[in-house]
Design a protein around this motif. Structure first.
Motif, PDB file in Angstrom:
ATOM      1  N   UNK A   1       0.692  -1.050  -0.022  1.00  0.00           N
ATOM      2  CA  UNK A   1       0.066  -0.125   0.096  1.00  0.00           C
ATOM      3  C   UNK A   1       0.915   1.237  -0.043  1.00  0.00           C
ATOM      4  N   UNK A   2       1.988   1.194   0.749  1.00  0.00           N
ATOM      5  CA  UNK A   2       2.697   2.443   0.794  1.00  0.00           C
ATOM      6  C   UNK A   2       3.531   2.696  -0.379  1.00  0.00           C
ATOM      7  N   UNK A   3       3.755   1.425  -1.060  1.00  0.00           N
ATOM      8  CA  UNK A   3       4.570   1.643  -2.377  1.00  0.00           C
ATOM      9  C   UNK A   3       3.635   2.188  -3.343  1.00  0.00           C
ATOM     10  N   UNK A   4       2.165   2.105  -3.390  1.00  0.00           N
ATOM     11  CA  UNK A   4       1.423   2.638  -4.498  1.00  0.00           C
ATOM     12  C   UNK A   4       0.975   4.066  -4.066  1.00  0.00           C
ATOM     13  N   UNK A   5       0.957   4.486  -2.999  1.00  0.00           N
ATOM     14  CA  UNK A   5       0.528   5.758  -2.418  1.00  0.00           C
ATOM     15  C   UNK A   5       1.485   6.979  -3.161  1.00  0.00           C
ATOM     16  N   UNK A   6       0.890   8.060  -3.656  1.00  0.00           N
ATOM     17  CA  UNK A   6       1.910   9.038  -4.164  1.00  0.00           C
ATOM     18  C   UNK A   6       2.627   9.973  -3.133  1.00  0.00           C
ATOM     19  N   UNK A   7       3.501  10.451  -3.359  1.00  0.00           N
ATOM     20  CA  UNK A   7       4.313  11.541  -2.785  1.00  0.00           C
ATOM     21  C   UNK A   7       4.143  12.884  -3.366  1.00  0.00           C
ATOM     22  N   UNK A   8       3.828  13.830  -2.683  1.00  0.00           N
ATOM     23  CA  UNK A   8       3.887  15.121  -3.306  1.00  0.00           C
ATOM     24  C   UNK A   8       5.243  15.936  -3.163  1.00  0.00           C
ATOM     25  N   UNK A   9       5.713  16.194  -4.237  1.00  0.00           N
ATOM     26  CA  UNK A   9       7.220  16.952  -3.943  1.00  0.00           C
ATOM     27  C   UNK A   9       6.833  18.289  -4.254  1.00  0.00           C
ATOM     28  N   UNK A  10       7.645  18.976  -3.388  1.00  0.00           N
ATOM     29  CA  UNK A  10       7.602  20.628  -3.532  1.00  0.00           C
ATOM     30  C   UNK A  10       9.012  21.269  -3.867  1.00  0.00           C
ATOM     31  N   UNK A  11       9.085  21.792  -4.856  1.00  0.00           N
ATOM     32  CA  UNK A  11      10.544  22.678  -5.344  1.00  0.00           C
ATOM     33  C   UNK A  11      10.416  24.201  -5.489  1.00  0.00           C
ATOM     34  N   UNK A  12      11.426  24.781  -4.880  1.00  0.00           N
ATOM     35  CA  UNK A  12      12.273  24.519  -3.837  1.00  0.00           C
ATOM     36  C   UNK A  12      11.512  23.907  -2.661  1.00  0.00           C
ATOM     37  N   UNK A  13      12.480  22.975  -1.887  1.00  0.00           N
ATOM     38  CA  UNK A  13      11.890  22.136  -0.808  1.00  0.00           C
ATOM     39  C   UNK A  13      11.717  23.185   0.436  1.00  0.00           C
ATOM     40  N   UNK A  14      10.631  23.553   0.490  1.00  0.00           N
ATOM     41  CA  UNK A  14      10.347  24.590   1.712  1.00  0.00           C
ATOM     42  C   UNK A  14       8.651  24.844   1.822  1.00  0.00           C
ATOM     43  N   UNK A  15       8.201  24.848   3.058  1.00  0.00           N
ATOM     44  CA  UNK A  15       6.730  25.136   3.281  1.00  0.00           C
ATOM     45  C   UNK A  15       6.461  26.825   3.022  1.00  0.00           C
ATOM     46  N   UNK A  16       7.568  27.552   3.196  1.00  0.00           N
ATOM     47  CA  UNK A  16       7.330  29.047   3.006  1.00  0.00           C
ATOM     48  C   UNK A  16       7.979  29.486   1.798  1.00  0.00           C
ATOM     49  N   UNK A  17       7.308  30.650   1.255  1.00  0.00           N
ATOM     50  CA  UNK A  17       7.675  31.178   0.129  1.00  0.00           C
ATOM     51  C   UNK A  17       7.479  32.634  -0.024  1.00  0.00           C
ATOM     52  N   UNK A  18       8.168  33.548  -0.820  1.00  0.00           N
ATOM     53  CA  UNK A  18       7.996  34.770  -0.800  1.00  0.00           C
ATOM     54  C   UNK A  18       6.873  35.246  -1.912  1.00  0.00           C
ATOM     55  N   UNK A  19       6.298  36.219  -1.724  1.00  0.00           N
ATOM     56  CA  UNK A  19       5.314  36.536  -2.816  1.00  0.00           C
ATOM     57  C   UNK A  19       6.100  36.703  -4.356  1.00  0.00           C
ATOM     58  N   UNK A  20       5.702  36.301  -5.244  1.00  0.00           N
ATOM     59  CA  UNK A  20       6.249  36.472  -6.661  1.00  0.00           C
ATOM     60  C   UNK A  20       7.187  35.410  -6.822  1.00  0.00           C
ATOM     61  N   UNK A  21       7.473  34.462  -5.894  1.00  0.00           N
ATOM     62  CA  UNK A  21       8.505  33.364  -6.325  1.00  0.00           C
ATOM     63  C   UNK A  21       7.631  32.358  -6.868  1.00  0.00           C
ATOM     64  N   UNK A  22       8.307  31.457  -7.848  1.00  0.00           N
ATOM     65  CA  UNK A  22       7.564  30.140  -8.332  1.00  0.00           C
ATOM     66  C   UNK A  22       7.735  29.253  -7.412  1.00  0.00           C
TER      67      UNK A  22
END
Length: 247
Positions: free
Chosen positions: A6-27
């Motif tokens: 089951x764990x093998x089938x579950x997807x993983x969400x990848x964020x780039x750059x790897x952070x949970x906070x971003x500045x306004x205007x950043x991609x």
């Protein structure tokens, strides 16, 4: 084995750059890492609920790109199967219109790992002194704006933020710490791999022990009966003798 599959089938969400906070205007780039097709990126924000990538970003393969993030992009993001029956773990992203953000792990970290936190400014050199806080309490000041929590424990879980004098304070981000999974490994197989197994359910031990308990009880009763029989015979003989005397 089923849990591992089951764990093998579950997807993983990848964020780039790897952070949970971003500045306004950043991609911000997000993608569903999975061995099967058919996953869709969705989000919940103040603007929309369960909105797909086409509403708030630009699709790119199995991912989605927010070219110029705005504070209204702050919210929860996840991957979801085409039929809606399976979703990945949700991650929370924050887009700040201020001048300071805290770069921290997007996904939960496991006990024993190191966690790196960076206090970053938008307009100046980020290698500046920064104060770090957890759940509103001061932790310490780092001269270069980088703090490492070595060998994290569950007690390290909480809300973190940072402050740079003269620049401002970052938003708070929640850092999750998960326990190390426990398993019992058997000896290595000929190909060098190991297999894991879980101990049997406690009820199985109880069921297996019941016949032994039953036999033990029977033996105790038998011994007690045998030990009492001679005494009963002697008592009968004494009673007969006394009856003869009276006769």
């Amino acid at each position: 084995m089923a849990g591992a599959s089951l764990l093998w089938l579950l997807p993983h969400l990848i964020v780039s750059p790897s952070s949970s906070q971003f500045f306004k205007g950043e991609p911000v780039s997000l993608s569903c890492e999975d061995r099967r097709d058919g996953w869709t990126l969705k989000r919940n924000t103040h603007l929309d609920t369960r909105a797909e990538c086409g509403v708030w970003g630009t699709g790119a393969g199995s991912g989605c790109i927010i070219e110029n993030a705005i504070p209204m992009d702050s919210g929860s993001y996840w991957c979801e199967s085409s039929d809606g029956s399976t979703i990945s773990s949700m991650i929370n992203l924050t887009v700040s219109g201020g001048s300071v953000i805290l770069q921290n792990p997007v996904l939960p970290v496991m006990e024993g790992e190191n966690v790196n936190l960076t206090c970053r400014t938008k307009t100046a050199n980020s290698n500046l002194p920064a104060d770090f806080y957890k759940d509103g309490s001061f932790i310490r000041t780092e001269p270069a704006g980088h703090m490492t929590i070595h060998h994290v424990f569950r007690s390290d879980e909480g809300q973190y933020k940072c402050n740079m004098s003269g620049h401002g304070e970052s938003p708070s981000s929640w850092i999750s710490v998960t326990a190390v999974p426990t398993s019992t490994s058997s000896p290595s197989t000929p190909n060098g791999t190991t297999t894991s197994f879980s101990p049997p359910f406690p009820l199985l031990y109880l069921l297996l022990s019941l016949p032994s308990i039953f036999v033990l009880v029977l033996l105790v009763l038998l011994v007690r009966c045998v030990s009492r029989k001679p005494a009963a015979t002697v008592n009968n003989q004494v009673a007969l003798i006394e009856a003869d005397k009276l006769a």
